[in-house]
Design a protein around this motif. Structure first.
Motif, PDB file in Angstrom:
ATOM      1  N   ASN A   1     -41.284 -26.940 -36.644  1.00  0.00           N
ATOM      2  CA  ASN A   1     -40.907 -28.349 -36.493  1.00  0.00           C
ATOM      3  C   ASN A   1     -40.136 -28.577 -35.200  1.00  0.00           C
ATOM      4  O   ASN A   1     -40.348 -29.581 -34.513  1.00  0.00           O
ATOM      5  CB  ASN A   1     -40.073 -28.814 -37.691  1.00  0.00           C
ATOM      6  N   LEU A   2     -39.240 -27.653 -34.870  1.00  0.00           N
ATOM      7  CA  LEU A   2     -38.479 -27.768 -33.624  1.00  0.00           C
ATOM      8  C   LEU A   2     -39.420 -27.758 -32.421  1.00  0.00           C
ATOM      9  O   LEU A   2     -39.288 -28.591 -31.512  1.00  0.00           O
ATOM     10  CB  LEU A   2     -37.467 -26.627 -33.500  1.00  0.00           C
ATOM     11  N   LEU A   3     -40.369 -26.841 -32.405  1.00  0.00           N
ATOM     12  CA  LEU A   3     -41.309 -26.776 -31.276  1.00  0.00           C
ATOM     13  C   LEU A   3     -42.099 -28.070 -31.136  1.00  0.00           C
ATOM     14  O   LEU A   3     -42.323 -28.539 -30.016  1.00  0.00           O
ATOM     15  CB  LEU A   3     -42.247 -25.578 -31.429  1.00  0.00           C
ATOM     16  N   ARG A   4     -42.505 -28.661 -32.256  1.00  0.00           N
ATOM     17  CA  ARG A   4     -43.220 -29.944 -32.181  1.00  0.00           C
ATOM     18  C   ARG A   4     -42.336 -31.034 -31.582  1.00  0.00           C
ATOM     19  O   ARG A   4     -42.781 -31.839 -30.758  1.00  0.00           O
ATOM     20  CB  ARG A   4     -43.718 -30.355 -33.561  1.00  0.00           C
ATOM     21  N   ARG A   5     -41.052 -31.056 -31.981  1.00  0.00           N
ATOM     22  CA  ARG A   5     -40.123 -32.052 -31.405  1.00  0.00           C
ATOM     23  C   ARG A   5     -39.937 -31.816 -29.908  1.00  0.00           C
ATOM     24  O   ARG A   5     -39.908 -32.767 -29.123  1.00  0.00           O
ATOM     25  CB  ARG A   5     -38.766 -31.992 -32.113  1.00  0.00           C
ATOM     26  N   LEU A   6     -39.790 -30.547 -29.522  1.00  0.00           N
ATOM     27  CA  LEU A   6     -39.577 -30.239 -28.107  1.00  0.00           C
ATOM     28  C   LEU A   6     -40.778 -30.645 -27.251  1.00  0.00           C
ATOM     29  O   LEU A   6     -40.613 -31.133 -26.135  1.00  0.00           O
ATOM     30  CB  LEU A   6     -39.297 -28.746 -27.908  1.00  0.00           C
ATOM     31  N   GLU A   7     -41.980 -30.437 -27.783  1.00  0.00           N
ATOM     32  CA  GLU A   7     -43.185 -30.811 -27.035  1.00  0.00           C
ATOM     33  C   GLU A   7     -43.231 -32.304 -26.749  1.00  0.00           C
ATOM     34  O   GLU A   7     -43.785 -32.728 -25.748  1.00  0.00           O
ATOM     35  CB  GLU A   7     -44.436 -30.370 -27.792  1.00  0.00           C
ATOM     36  N   GLY A   8     -42.624 -33.110 -27.610  1.00  0.00           N
ATOM     37  CA  GLY A   8     -42.589 -34.552 -27.403  1.00  0.00           C
ATOM     38  C   GLY A   8     -41.327 -35.052 -26.735  1.00  0.00           C
ATOM     39  O   GLY A   8     -41.182 -36.254 -26.502  1.00  0.00           O
ATOM     40  N   ASP A   9     -40.413 -34.148 -26.420  1.00  0.00           N
ATOM     41  CA  ASP A   9     -39.131 -34.531 -25.824  1.00  0.00           C
ATOM     42  C   ASP A   9     -39.297 -34.701 -24.311  1.00  0.00           C
ATOM     43  O   ASP A   9     -39.649 -33.742 -23.619  1.00  0.00           O
ATOM     44  CB  ASP A   9     -38.089 -33.447 -26.126  1.00  0.00           C
ATOM     45  N   PRO A  10     -39.054 -35.895 -23.785  1.00  0.00           N
ATOM     46  CA  PRO A  10     -39.260 -36.127 -22.347  1.00  0.00           C
ATOM     47  C   PRO A  10     -38.261 -35.382 -21.455  1.00  0.00           C
ATOM     48  O   PRO A  10     -38.436 -35.354 -20.245  1.00  0.00           O
ATOM     49  CB  PRO A  10     -39.108 -37.645 -22.208  1.00  0.00           C
TER      50      PRO A  10
ATOM     51  N   HIS B   1     -37.822 -32.173 -21.522  1.00  0.00           N
ATOM     52  CA  HIS B   1     -38.369 -30.830 -21.318  1.00  0.00           C
ATOM     53  C   HIS B   1     -39.810 -30.919 -20.846  1.00  0.00           C
ATOM     54  O   HIS B   1     -40.560 -31.789 -21.271  1.00  0.00           O
ATOM     55  CB  HIS B   1     -38.410 -30.032 -22.636  1.00  0.00           C
ATOM     56  N   ARG B   2     -40.199 -29.978 -20.012  1.00  0.00           N
ATOM     57  CA  ARG B   2     -41.618 -29.785 -19.705  1.00  0.00           C
ATOM     58  C   ARG B   2     -41.813 -28.299 -19.441  1.00  0.00           C
ATOM     59  O   ARG B   2     -40.848 -27.560 -19.235  1.00  0.00           O
ATOM     60  CB  ARG B   2     -42.091 -30.658 -18.548  1.00  0.00           C
ATOM     61  N   ASN B   3     -43.038 -27.874 -19.456  1.00  0.00           N
ATOM     62  CA  ASN B   3     -43.371 -26.467 -19.200  1.00  0.00           C
ATOM     63  C   ASN B   3     -42.601 -25.526 -20.136  1.00  0.00           C
ATOM     64  O   ASN B   3     -41.954 -24.575 -19.694  1.00  0.00           O
ATOM     65  CB  ASN B   3     -43.103 -26.082 -17.744  1.00  0.00           C
ATOM     66  N   ILE B   4     -42.680 -25.769 -21.414  1.00  0.00           N
ATOM     67  CA  ILE B   4     -42.010 -24.909 -22.393  1.00  0.00           C
ATOM     68  C   ILE B   4     -42.745 -23.577 -22.452  1.00  0.00           C
ATOM     69  O   ILE B   4     -43.962 -23.535 -22.650  1.00  0.00           O
ATOM     70  CB  ILE B   4     -41.971 -25.566 -23.781  1.00  0.00           C
ATOM     71  N   VAL B   5     -42.001 -22.510 -22.241  1.00  0.00           N
ATOM     72  CA  VAL B   5     -42.564 -21.158 -22.276  1.00  0.00           C
ATOM     73  C   VAL B   5     -41.821 -20.376 -23.354  1.00  0.00           C
ATOM     74  O   VAL B   5     -40.598 -20.219 -23.285  1.00  0.00           O
ATOM     75  CB  VAL B   5     -42.403 -20.445 -20.913  1.00  0.00           C
ATOM     76  N   ILE B   6     -42.560 -19.905 -24.342  1.00  0.00           N
ATOM     77  CA  ILE B   6     -41.962 -19.083 -25.393  1.00  0.00           C
ATOM     78  C   ILE B   6     -41.874 -17.653 -24.870  1.00  0.00           C
ATOM     79  O   ILE B   6     -42.885 -17.037 -24.526  1.00  0.00           O
ATOM     80  CB  ILE B   6     -42.778 -19.161 -26.695  1.00  0.00           C
TER      81      ILE B   6
END
Length: 136
Positions: free
Chosen positions: A64-73, A75-80
């Motif tokens: 759920n956190l990752l889904r929120r982060l993907e839509g959070d303006p 952040h960009r280029n999230i790398v696990i």
């Protein structure tokens, strides 16, 4: 039986400056509220226009956190960098701690960004420990 714990370590590019105390305060406040609700713990560092976060909790809560982060303006280029099962929380005292990266720790963090995530976890723990000693 409870849900199995996992640790997620990621970095992202900040869309605003990470030098802004206001930006960081808003992110930390929102993270603390959401993480308390979702039983997540961790630490966030803002460094060189990047966010580096270690977050611990159940797999569904991390998803759920990752889904929120993907839509959070913000952040960009999230790398696990790592996602793995853990037996105990390293950041269990904090819903979301702010790991202040001092000039002395900046080269350490830069170096560990290209190494295994376990060293990044240790660097953030060191930053929190230094902050706690400075507050005394």
């Amino acid at each position: 039986m409870g849900l199995r714990l996992e640790r997620l370590v990621y970095e992202s590019t900040a869309t605003g400056t990470t030098g802004s105390i206001t930006n960081l305060a808003v992110i930390l406040a929102e993270s603390q509220r959401n993480n308390d609700r979702d039983e997540l713990t961790g630490a966030l560092a803002a460094h060189d226009d990047r966010y580096i976060q270690v977050i611990e909790g159940s797999a569904p809560a991390l998803d759920n956190l990752l889904r929120r982060l993907e839509g959070d303006p913000r952040h960009r280029n999230i790398v696990i960098l790592e996602r793995a099962p853990i037996t105990a929380r390293a950041f269990g005292r904090w819903a979301m701690a702010s790991a202040r990266i001092t000039p002395e720790l900046a080269p350490v963090l830069d170096a560990v960004m290209s190494t295994p995530a376990a060293q990044l976890v240790e660097a953030l723990q060191q930053a929190l420990d230094q902050g706690a000693r400075a507050a005394v």
